[in-house]
Design an enzyme around this catalytic site. Structure first.
Site, PDB file in Angstrom:
ATOM      1  N   HIS A 177       0.837  -1.202   0.000  1.00 46.30           N
ATOM      2  CA  HIS A 177       0.000   0.000   0.000  1.00 46.30           C
ATOM      3  C   HIS A 177       0.875   1.257   0.000  1.00 46.30           C
ATOM      4  O   HIS A 177       0.687   2.165  -0.828  1.00 46.30           O
ATOM      5  CB  HIS A 177      -0.899  -0.015   1.240  1.00 46.30           C
ATOM      6  CG  HIS A 177      -1.802   1.163   1.375  1.00 46.30           C
ATOM      7  ND1 HIS A 177      -3.144   1.137   1.034  1.00 46.30           N
ATOM      8  CD2 HIS A 177      -1.571   2.426   1.831  1.00 46.30           C
ATOM      9  CE1 HIS A 177      -3.692   2.317   1.268  1.00 46.30           C
ATOM     10  NE2 HIS A 177      -2.749   3.123   1.758  1.00 46.30           N
ATOM     11  N   GLU A 178       1.833   1.320   0.917  1.00 43.93           N
ATOM     12  CA  GLU A 178       2.667   2.523   1.028  1.00 43.93           C
ATOM     13  C   GLU A 178       3.594   2.699  -0.178  1.00 43.93           C
ATOM     14  O   GLU A 178       3.803   3.813  -0.657  1.00 43.93           O
ATOM     15  CB  GLU A 178       3.468   2.492   2.333  1.00 43.93           C
ATOM     16  CG  GLU A 178       2.619   2.474   3.602  1.00 43.93           C
ATOM     17  CD  GLU A 178       1.653   3.652   3.717  1.00 43.93           C
ATOM     18  OE1 GLU A 178       1.865   4.673   3.023  1.00 43.93           O
ATOM     19  OE2 GLU A 178       0.677   3.547   4.479  1.00 43.93           O
ATOM     20  N   HIS A 181       1.758   4.161  -3.016  1.00 41.34           N
ATOM     21  CA  HIS A 181       1.723   5.630  -2.916  1.00 41.34           C
ATOM     22  C   HIS A 181       2.994   6.216  -3.522  1.00 41.34           C
ATOM     23  O   HIS A 181       2.946   7.207  -4.255  1.00 41.34           O
ATOM     24  CB  HIS A 181       1.634   6.062  -1.451  1.00 41.34           C
ATOM     25  CG  HIS A 181       0.261   6.028  -0.870  1.00 41.34           C
ATOM     26  ND1 HIS A 181      -0.862   6.467  -1.545  1.00 41.34           N
ATOM     27  CD2 HIS A 181      -0.188   5.627   0.361  1.00 41.34           C
ATOM     28  CE1 HIS A 181      -1.929   6.340  -0.776  1.00 41.34           C
ATOM     29  NE2 HIS A 181      -1.552   5.826   0.384  1.00 41.34           N
ATOM     30  N   HIS A 187      -5.491   7.105  -2.750  1.00 44.55           N
ATOM     31  CA  HIS A 187      -6.496   6.170  -2.251  1.00 44.55           C
ATOM     32  C   HIS A 187      -7.678   6.080  -3.217  1.00 44.55           C
ATOM     33  O   HIS A 187      -8.064   7.086  -3.828  1.00 44.55           O
ATOM     34  CB  HIS A 187      -6.996   6.608  -0.878  1.00 44.55           C
ATOM     35  CG  HIS A 187      -5.949   6.506   0.191  1.00 44.55           C
ATOM     36  ND1 HIS A 187      -5.583   7.567   0.971  1.00 44.55           N
ATOM     37  CD2 HIS A 187      -5.178   5.468   0.589  1.00 44.55           C
ATOM     38  CE1 HIS A 187      -4.641   7.186   1.815  1.00 44.55           C
ATOM     39  NE2 HIS A 187      -4.374   5.913   1.597  1.00 44.55           N
ATOM     40  N   TYR A 233      -9.683   2.183   1.465  1.00 48.50           N
ATOM     41  CA  TYR A 233      -9.841   2.064   2.909  1.00 48.50           C
ATOM     42  C   TYR A 233     -11.107   1.274   3.252  1.00 48.50           C
ATOM     43  O   TYR A 233     -12.005   1.117   2.425  1.00 48.50           O
ATOM     44  CB  TYR A 233      -9.911   3.457   3.543  1.00 48.50           C
ATOM     45  CG  TYR A 233      -8.552   4.013   3.940  1.00 48.50           C
ATOM     46  CD1 TYR A 233      -7.385   3.292   3.721  1.00 48.50           C
ATOM     47  CD2 TYR A 233      -8.448   5.261   4.545  1.00 48.50           C
ATOM     48  CE1 TYR A 233      -6.149   3.794   4.093  1.00 48.50           C
ATOM     49  CE2 TYR A 233      -7.214   5.782   4.917  1.00 48.50           C
ATOM     50  CZ  TYR A 233      -6.066   5.035   4.693  1.00 48.50           C
ATOM     51  OH  TYR A 233      -4.847   5.539   5.062  1.00 48.50           O
TER      52      TYR A 233
END
Length: 276
Positions: A177-178, A181, A187, A233
């Site tokens: 996930h990070e 980014h 998101h 999320y």
């Protein structure tokens, strides 16, 4: 030959116990070696494995970031600027691959380092992205044990901190996930067209946290909204009462906030953005 004399040890009453002193020592030693505690604490590795599939990504990230002293947008972004003219993309090499140098801080133990390395290798097969140990490159990602899980959006230039707090961020899904980014992806629930796919329940969040749900001017790459994205999320992200802050508008039941791996659309978008 040497002979060891026995001494007598008297118990209460008429019973007697006769035992060589050497035997007493041996038995005590064996008892100490075989004794087991009633409950053993988990090692860090066992705890990570046990917890891997019990909490969705957003809950884990936001819980870890509650005490962060870094101002974060959408829970885990240090910036959310749009990438003008692909200025924040990592450059492609002449062989068609995108090499992204990174280092892992020495605070991480060998198991945590393996989790990070394994998560990064998941990008290597289906995309042209290659995360490689930094040598002398100027632009690189520095994985550090700071207060929370967060990343900058896209390539920033120079040393670029990506935090994976050892207390709650070193999980494969959070690593992916990070780093996604860091590739330039925001998101899913902040997509410019999200209102057609999810309802944001503003009443279920602290008004001071509402900015985390503002829509962004995103490059959706003409791809469909992806409820299964690792960048989406969960239903109760930033909730102040345990109720849903994000409700899917899908006609069929869908899960959001998955924590296993990049979705098929996550992979396709990486390939599209970087012209793999």
């Amino acid at each position: 030959m040497w002979k060891m004399k026995s001494k007598q040890y008297h118990l209460s009453g008429d019973n007697q116990l006769t035992m060589p002193l050497a035997c007493v020592s041996v038995l005590l030693l064996l008892a100490a070696c075989q004794a087991q505690p009633l409950s053993e604490p988990h090692t860090g590795e066992e705890q990570l494995l046990e917890d891997e599939d019990t909490v969705d990504i957003s809950t884990r990230i936001l819980s870890s970031n509650n005490q962060s002293d870094t101002f974060l947008l959408e829970g885990d972004l240090r910036n959310a600027m749009k990438c003008w003219y692909n200025s924040c993309l990592w450059p492609k090499s002449s062989d068609g691959l995108v090499y992204i140098p990174y280092i892992v801080n020495s605070e991480f133990n060998s198991y945590e380092t393996r989790v990070i390395s394994s998560a990064l290798s998941s990008f290597h097969g289906p995309t042209c992205i290659r995360f490689v140990p930094r040598q002398t490159q100027n632009d690189y990602i520095s994985v550090e044990n700071q207060s929370g899980c967060f990343s900058a959006l896209g390539r920033q230039g120079g040393r670029q901190v990506l935090s994976l707090n050892r207390g709650g961020c070193v999980y494969a899904g959070i690593v992916e996930h990070e780093f996604n980014h860091a590739l330039g992806f925001q998101h899913e629930q902040t997509r410019s067209d999200r209102d057609q796919y999810v309802r944001i329940n503003w009443a279920n969040m602290d008004p001071t946290m509402a900015y985390n749900f503002y829509k962004s001017d995103t490059n959706n790459l003409n791809t469909p909204y992806d409820y299964g994205s690792i960048m989406h999320y969960g239903r109760t992200a930033f909730s102040n009462n345990g109720r849903e802050t994000i409700t899917p508008l899908s006609s069929s039941p869908v899960d959001i906030g998955q924590r296993q791996a990049l979705s098929s659309w996550d992979i396709k978008r990486i390939n599209m953005l970087y012209s793999c």
